[in-house]
Design a protein around this motif. Sequence first.
Motif, PDB file in Angstrom:
ATOM      1  N   UNK A 167     -11.066  75.311 127.236  1.00  0.00           N
ATOM      2  CA  UNK A 167      -9.660  75.532 127.302  1.00  0.00           C
ATOM      3  C   UNK A 167      -9.317  76.429 128.679  1.00  0.00           C
ATOM      4  N   UNK A 168     -10.352  77.488 128.928  1.00  0.00           N
ATOM      5  CA  UNK A 168     -10.043  78.333 130.109  1.00  0.00           C
ATOM      6  C   UNK A 168     -10.203  77.501 131.336  1.00  0.00           C
ATOM      7  N   UNK A 169     -11.229  76.625 131.439  1.00  0.00           N
ATOM      8  CA  UNK A 169     -11.688  75.928 132.622  1.00  0.00           C
ATOM      9  C   UNK A 169     -10.552  74.895 132.820  1.00  0.00           C
ATOM     10  N   UNK A 170      -9.935  74.225 131.864  1.00  0.00           N
ATOM     11  CA  UNK A 170      -9.016  73.470 132.120  1.00  0.00           C
ATOM     12  C   UNK A 170      -7.812  74.062 132.582  1.00  0.00           C
ATOM     13  N   UNK A 171      -7.383  75.198 132.301  1.00  0.00           N
ATOM     14  CA  UNK A 171      -6.368  75.996 132.971  1.00  0.00           C
ATOM     15  C   UNK A 171      -6.828  76.262 134.098  1.00  0.00           C
ATOM     16  N   UNK A 172      -7.833  76.508 134.548  1.00  0.00           N
ATOM     17  CA  UNK A 172      -8.320  76.878 136.000  1.00  0.00           C
ATOM     18  C   UNK A 172      -8.126  75.691 136.674  1.00  0.00           C
ATOM     19  N   UNK A 173      -8.583  74.490 136.570  1.00  0.00           N
ATOM     20  CA  UNK A 173      -8.281  72.991 137.082  1.00  0.00           C
ATOM     21  C   UNK A 173      -7.017  72.811 137.362  1.00  0.00           C
ATOM     22  N   UNK A 174      -6.006  73.167 136.087  1.00  0.00           N
ATOM     23  CA  UNK A 174      -4.703  72.937 136.429  1.00  0.00           C
ATOM     24  C   UNK A 174      -3.989  73.687 137.406  1.00  0.00           C
ATOM     25  N   UNK A 175      -4.499  74.942 137.364  1.00  0.00           N
ATOM     26  CA  UNK A 175      -4.246  75.962 138.672  1.00  0.00           C
ATOM     27  C   UNK A 175      -4.521  75.542 139.917  1.00  0.00           C
ATOM     28  N   UNK A 176      -5.635  74.960 140.081  1.00  0.00           N
ATOM     29  CA  UNK A 176      -6.001  74.505 141.440  1.00  0.00           C
ATOM     30  C   UNK A 176      -5.080  73.136 141.643  1.00  0.00           C
ATOM     31  N   UNK A 177      -4.913  72.413 140.948  1.00  0.00           N
ATOM     32  CA  UNK A 177      -4.068  71.218 141.032  1.00  0.00           C
ATOM     33  C   UNK A 177      -2.663  71.513 141.493  1.00  0.00           C
ATOM     34  N   UNK A 178      -2.023  72.783 140.815  1.00  0.00           N
ATOM     35  CA  UNK A 178      -0.835  73.040 141.196  1.00  0.00           C
ATOM     36  C   UNK A 178      -0.840  73.598 142.541  1.00  0.00           C
ATOM     37  N   UNK A 179      -1.771  73.998 143.371  1.00  0.00           N
ATOM     38  CA  UNK A 179      -1.794  74.449 144.696  1.00  0.00           C
ATOM     39  C   UNK A 179      -1.953  73.418 145.520  1.00  0.00           C
ATOM     40  N   UNK A 180      -2.105  71.943 145.114  1.00  0.00           N
ATOM     41  CA  UNK A 180      -2.123  70.900 146.125  1.00  0.00           C
ATOM     42  C   UNK A 180      -3.819  70.595 146.285  1.00  0.00           C
ATOM     43  N   UNK A 181      -4.651  71.163 145.485  1.00  0.00           N
ATOM     44  CA  UNK A 181      -6.049  70.650 145.713  1.00  0.00           C
ATOM     45  C   UNK A 181      -6.283  69.470 144.911  1.00  0.00           C
ATOM     46  N   UNK A 182      -6.786  68.782 145.605  1.00  0.00           N
ATOM     47  CA  UNK A 182      -7.324  67.195 145.064  1.00  0.00           C
ATOM     48  C   UNK A 182      -8.169  67.174 143.862  1.00  0.00           C
ATOM     49  N   UNK A 183      -8.032  66.573 142.719  1.00  0.00           N
ATOM     50  CA  UNK A 183      -9.067  66.201 141.855  1.00  0.00           C
ATOM     51  C   UNK A 183     -10.502  65.970 142.238  1.00  0.00           C
ATOM     52  N   UNK A 184     -10.396  65.287 143.507  1.00  0.00           N
ATOM     53  CA  UNK A 184     -11.711  64.816 143.851  1.00  0.00           C
ATOM     54  C   UNK A 184     -12.611  66.193 144.491  1.00  0.00           C
ATOM     55  N   UNK A 185     -11.672  67.177 144.992  1.00  0.00           N
ATOM     56  CA  UNK A 185     -12.480  68.268 145.669  1.00  0.00           C
ATOM     57  C   UNK A 185     -12.548  69.231 144.608  1.00  0.00           C
ATOM     58  N   UNK A 186     -12.535  69.033 143.135  1.00  0.00           N
ATOM     59  CA  UNK A 186     -12.877  69.815 142.194  1.00  0.00           C
ATOM     60  C   UNK A 186     -13.953  69.415 141.510  1.00  0.00           C
ATOM     61  N   UNK A 187     -15.256  69.818 141.327  1.00  0.00           N
ATOM     62  CA  UNK A 187     -16.297  69.210 140.516  1.00  0.00           C
ATOM     63  C   UNK A 187     -17.217  70.458 139.926  1.00  0.00           C
ATOM     64  N   UNK A 188     -17.757  70.180 138.852  1.00  0.00           N
ATOM     65  CA  UNK A 188     -18.621  70.929 137.966  1.00  0.00           C
ATOM     66  C   UNK A 188     -19.961  70.900 138.725  1.00  0.00           C
ATOM     67  N   UNK A 189     -20.236  72.375 139.211  1.00  0.00           N
ATOM     68  CA  UNK A 189     -21.644  72.453 139.803  1.00  0.00           C
ATOM     69  C   UNK A 189     -22.719  72.967 138.992  1.00  0.00           C
ATOM     70  N   UNK A 190     -22.264  73.499 137.629  1.00  0.00           N
ATOM     71  CA  UNK A 190     -23.268  73.920 136.612  1.00  0.00           C
ATOM     72  C   UNK A 190     -22.578  74.078 135.467  1.00  0.00           C
ATOM     73  N   UNK A 191     -23.426  73.790 134.127  1.00  0.00           N
ATOM     74  CA  UNK A 191     -22.942  74.039 132.783  1.00  0.00           C
ATOM     75  C   UNK A 191     -23.996  74.430 132.054  1.00  0.00           C
ATOM     76  N   UNK A 192     -23.853  75.637 131.540  1.00  0.00           N
ATOM     77  CA  UNK A 192     -25.116  76.085 130.654  1.00  0.00           C
ATOM     78  C   UNK A 192     -24.505  76.721 129.556  1.00  0.00           C
ATOM     79  N   UNK A 193     -25.599  76.571 128.448  1.00  0.00           N
ATOM     80  CA  UNK A 193     -25.245  77.337 127.076  1.00  0.00           C
ATOM     81  C   UNK A 193     -26.556  77.981 126.960  1.00  0.00           C
ATOM     82  N   UNK A 194     -26.558  79.410 126.725  1.00  0.00           N
ATOM     83  CA  UNK A 194     -27.714  80.062 126.511  1.00  0.00           C
ATOM     84  C   UNK A 194     -27.400  81.120 125.375  1.00  0.00           C
TER      85      UNK A 194
END
Length: 225
Positions: free
Chosen positions: A60-87
């Motif tokens: 949920x928080x990650x989706x909100x961050x992505x939405x915030x990026x999109x609202x600034x005009x950042x393209x979806x293609x310029x946002x990508x996951x670099x890592x995802x971990x569960x420890x």
Amino acid sequence: MYYPGYQNTMSEHLYRQAKTNRMTVTGEGTVSATPDQAIITIGVINEGQNLSAAQKENADKTAAVIQGMLSLGISQSDIQTSSYRIDPQYNYENGQQIFRGYRVEHQLQVTVKDIRKTGQVIDTAVASGANSVSSIQFTVSNPDAFYNQALTLAIQNAQQKAITMARSFGVTLQPVPVVVQEISQQLPPRPVPFQAAMLAQSAETPIQPGENRITATVKVEYTYS
């Protein structure tokens, strides 16, 4: 009259002479480039005893961050996951390992093509729920053009060195080299660690992109007489 043995001897002599009368120099060229884009690593990190709940909170928080990026005009293609971990996380009490819960971490790599928005992007990400900004990398969108300029300077530098050496030895340098080897490697600029203390600033986070230095190195071999 044809003398095979004599001709072979002469050929070997000329070959040895050509091999002997060579000089090798290295040249280096550097150009400065003003960065025109930024690559920021932004993350959401949270913990919880229930894995499903921790994952949902993170999503949920990650989706909100992505939405915030999109609202600034950042393209979806310029946002990508670099890592995802569960420890799994543990506490240690009296020499025993006690399960505490799960740590979920989702890191996003965001390319900001309008470098003037870099501070605004960081502030918006934090306001949207990001709690990790690990690095910022300032780059140029067309590095090859600058690298080719540096390569030209490197060849000119090598040529000037060879001319100076030939003059010092009193020999005649052949202007066209027999070997030109590119020995440099074009590397991206190193990421700059982001100080967590900056997240507490109320005004827009000040970001200074500075300049990128792009360097090329060559090894050039000349003949002389």
